[in-house]
Design an enzyme around this catalytic site. Sequence first.
Site, mmCIF file in Angstrom:
data_model
loop_
_atom_site.group_PDB
_atom_site.id
_atom_site.type_symbol
_atom_site.label_atom_id
_atom_site.label_comp_id
_atom_site.label_asym_id
_atom_site.label_seq_id
_atom_site.Cartn_x
_atom_site.Cartn_y
_atom_site.Cartn_z
ATOM 1 N N GLU A 80 0.858 -1.194 0.000
ATOM 2 C CA GLU A 80 0.000 0.000 0.000
ATOM 3 C C GLU A 80 0.891 1.239 0.000
ATOM 4 O O GLU A 80 1.877 1.296 0.744
ATOM 5 C CB GLU A 80 -0.890 0.033 1.255
ATOM 6 C CG GLU A 80 -1.752 1.303 1.285
ATOM 7 C CD GLU A 80 -2.440 1.541 2.622
ATOM 8 O OE1 GLU A 80 -3.403 0.831 2.926
ATOM 9 O OE2 GLU A 80 -1.997 2.461 3.354
ATOM 10 N N ALA A 133 -9.366 11.566 2.544
ATOM 11 C CA ALA A 133 -10.730 11.813 3.010
ATOM 12 C C ALA A 133 -11.396 12.849 2.101
ATOM 13 O O ALA A 133 -10.818 13.899 1.816
ATOM 14 C CB ALA A 133 -10.685 12.310 4.448
ATOM 15 N N ALA A 182 -19.925 1.280 3.802
ATOM 16 C CA ALA A 182 -19.205 0.718 2.655
ATOM 17 C C ALA A 182 -20.018 -0.338 1.912
ATOM 18 O O ALA A 182 -19.860 -0.504 0.706
ATOM 19 C CB ALA A 182 -17.876 0.140 3.132
HETATM 20 P P1 FAD Z 1 -17.836 0.367 7.030
HETATM 21 O O1 FAD Z 1 -17.676 -1.033 6.565
HETATM 22 O O2 FAD Z 1 -18.986 1.138 6.497
HETATM 23 O O3 FAD Z 1 -17.859 0.346 8.616
HETATM 24 C C1 FAD Z 1 -17.780 1.556 9.370
HETATM 25 C C2 FAD Z 1 -18.474 1.382 10.726
HETATM 26 O O4 FAD Z 1 -19.897 1.278 10.534
HETATM 27 C C3 FAD Z 1 -18.078 0.129 11.474
HETATM 28 O O5 FAD Z 1 -18.061 0.438 12.857
HETATM 29 C C4 FAD Z 1 -19.166 -0.883 11.146
HETATM 30 O O6 FAD Z 1 -19.350 -1.842 12.173
HETATM 31 C C5 FAD Z 1 -20.384 0.029 11.018
HETATM 32 N N1 FAD Z 1 -21.331 -0.439 9.992
HETATM 33 C C6 FAD Z 1 -21.049 -1.009 8.804
HETATM 34 N N2 FAD Z 1 -22.171 -1.249 8.109
HETATM 35 C C7 FAD Z 1 -23.205 -0.791 8.873
HETATM 36 C C8 FAD Z 1 -24.600 -0.736 8.678
HETATM 37 N N3 FAD Z 1 -25.169 -1.207 7.572
HETATM 38 N N4 FAD Z 1 -25.358 -0.182 9.665
HETATM 39 C C9 FAD Z 1 -24.796 0.312 10.808
HETATM 40 N N5 FAD Z 1 -23.444 0.267 11.040
HETATM 41 C C10 FAD Z 1 -22.663 -0.264 10.069
HETATM 42 N N6 FAD Z 1 -9.436 5.541 4.887
HETATM 43 C C11 FAD Z 1 -9.294 6.514 3.950
HETATM 44 O O7 FAD Z 1 -9.771 7.650 4.152
HETATM 45 N N7 FAD Z 1 -8.621 6.288 2.783
HETATM 46 C C12 FAD Z 1 -8.088 5.075 2.486
HETATM 47 O O8 FAD Z 1 -7.498 4.897 1.421
HETATM 48 C C13 FAD Z 1 -8.220 4.014 3.440
HETATM 49 N N8 FAD Z 1 -7.717 2.777 3.214
HETATM 50 C C14 FAD Z 1 -7.922 1.765 4.103
HETATM 51 C C15 FAD Z 1 -7.437 0.476 3.811
HETATM 52 C C16 FAD Z 1 -7.628 -0.576 4.717
HETATM 53 C C17 FAD Z 1 -7.121 -1.956 4.379
HETATM 54 C C18 FAD Z 1 -8.298 -0.341 5.961
HETATM 55 C C19 FAD Z 1 -8.479 -1.452 6.946
HETATM 56 C C20 FAD Z 1 -8.776 0.935 6.263
HETATM 57 C C21 FAD Z 1 -8.607 1.998 5.341
HETATM 58 N N9 FAD Z 1 -9.087 3.284 5.585
HETATM 59 C C22 FAD Z 1 -8.923 4.293 4.657
HETATM 60 C C23 FAD Z 1 -9.762 3.589 6.868
HETATM 61 C C24 FAD Z 1 -11.310 3.435 6.756
HETATM 62 O O9 FAD Z 1 -11.802 4.377 5.842
HETATM 63 C C25 FAD Z 1 -11.891 3.660 8.142
HETATM 64 O O10 FAD Z 1 -11.554 2.626 8.994
HETATM 65 C C26 FAD Z 1 -13.399 3.943 8.169
HETATM 66 O O11 FAD Z 1 -13.721 4.485 9.449
HETATM 67 C C27 FAD Z 1 -14.287 2.727 7.945
HETATM 68 O O12 FAD Z 1 -14.342 2.354 6.628
HETATM 69 P P2 FAD Z 1 -15.046 0.958 6.214
HETATM 70 O O13 FAD Z 1 -15.067 0.892 4.762
HETATM 71 O O14 FAD Z 1 -14.457 -0.154 6.965
HETATM 72 O O15 FAD Z 1 -16.526 1.257 6.748
#
Ligand code: FAD
Length: 286
Positions: free
Chosen positions: A18, A55, A127
Amino acid sequence: MKLKDIYNQDKTPVISYEVFPPKDDTDGEKLENLFEELNKLLVFKPSLISVTYGAGGSNRNESVEIIKRIKEELKITPMPHFTCVSTSTKNIREYLKTLESFDIENILALRGDMPQDGNVCHDFKHADELVQYIKDNTNLSVAIAGYPEGHKECESFEKDMLYLKQKADKGADVIYTQMFFNTEHYFSFVEKCLKLGINQTVIPGVLPVSSYNQILKMADMCKVEIPSKMREILEKHQDDKDYTKKYGIEYASIQCQKLLQNGAKGLHFYTLNKAHAVSEILQNIL
Ligand code: FAD
């Protein structure tokens, strides 16, 4: 190459890196440095290089430039990250079209951190909705993020895992994990995924520690455990940068060996745009 094909190869381990678009890079020097560093890592035959997304799309143009160069110059499959929390459907549609126009095949679909200025666009709340949108509107292969110790915002690990299942079921091919320093968390996470019927390949994210203060900050921000022995050693040697880097390489090498011995199909390195530590680790384990 699509994610499924990358991780279905006989080749083990599948190595990926990454990187992030360098900040404050008006003369482009940092970007050239990044490519010098990536060139040093090509010897380990990576299958994929992922590029983070700022972001709210703050570094969108830089990300696209890097993605193109990874594909055209390095001849490695790029995987752009993409966050949806403060972006409208229209912007998302346009960005996905841009990616497809460069023949990009994969994407890491993320919600992104909630913006502190409250600038949230409510088109996509989580997501899983982005995964669904990408699957409905493109041919991209989709990766998602997983959290072996639970996501920092979630009220319980169990709930987080159920949301992960929901997100995976929308059509994800691979799960890349957040960094972890207690390797047992990764193994329990994989076990829990299987129990819940999350059958996607889970690729561990590995961060070689290079500074005590940096790791404290990151672990606190992401709610990740630093095992007490590791914390003790890093604290004791916090002013000795060389020792800390050497320790970080040794620690991550042992972690990687353990991960591979116990079935991890690949390793995804958080390079922080530097080749040295990752290169040493890969020399130790391959
Ligand atoms: P989600 O899967 O949407 O989860 C976020 C939160 O919401 C979690 O607490 C989950 O339990 C909860 N949730 C999920 N679905 C629901 C639902 N349907 N109803 C209610 N609650 C729900 N950030 C950046 O800004 N840029 C990047 O390039 C970046 N790259 C990353 C790469 C990796 C491998 C990882 C692990 C993280 C990365 N991040 C990045 C950080 C990430 O954006 C944050 O951790 C963010 O807060 C959560 O993103 P997510 O896609 O996991 O969210």
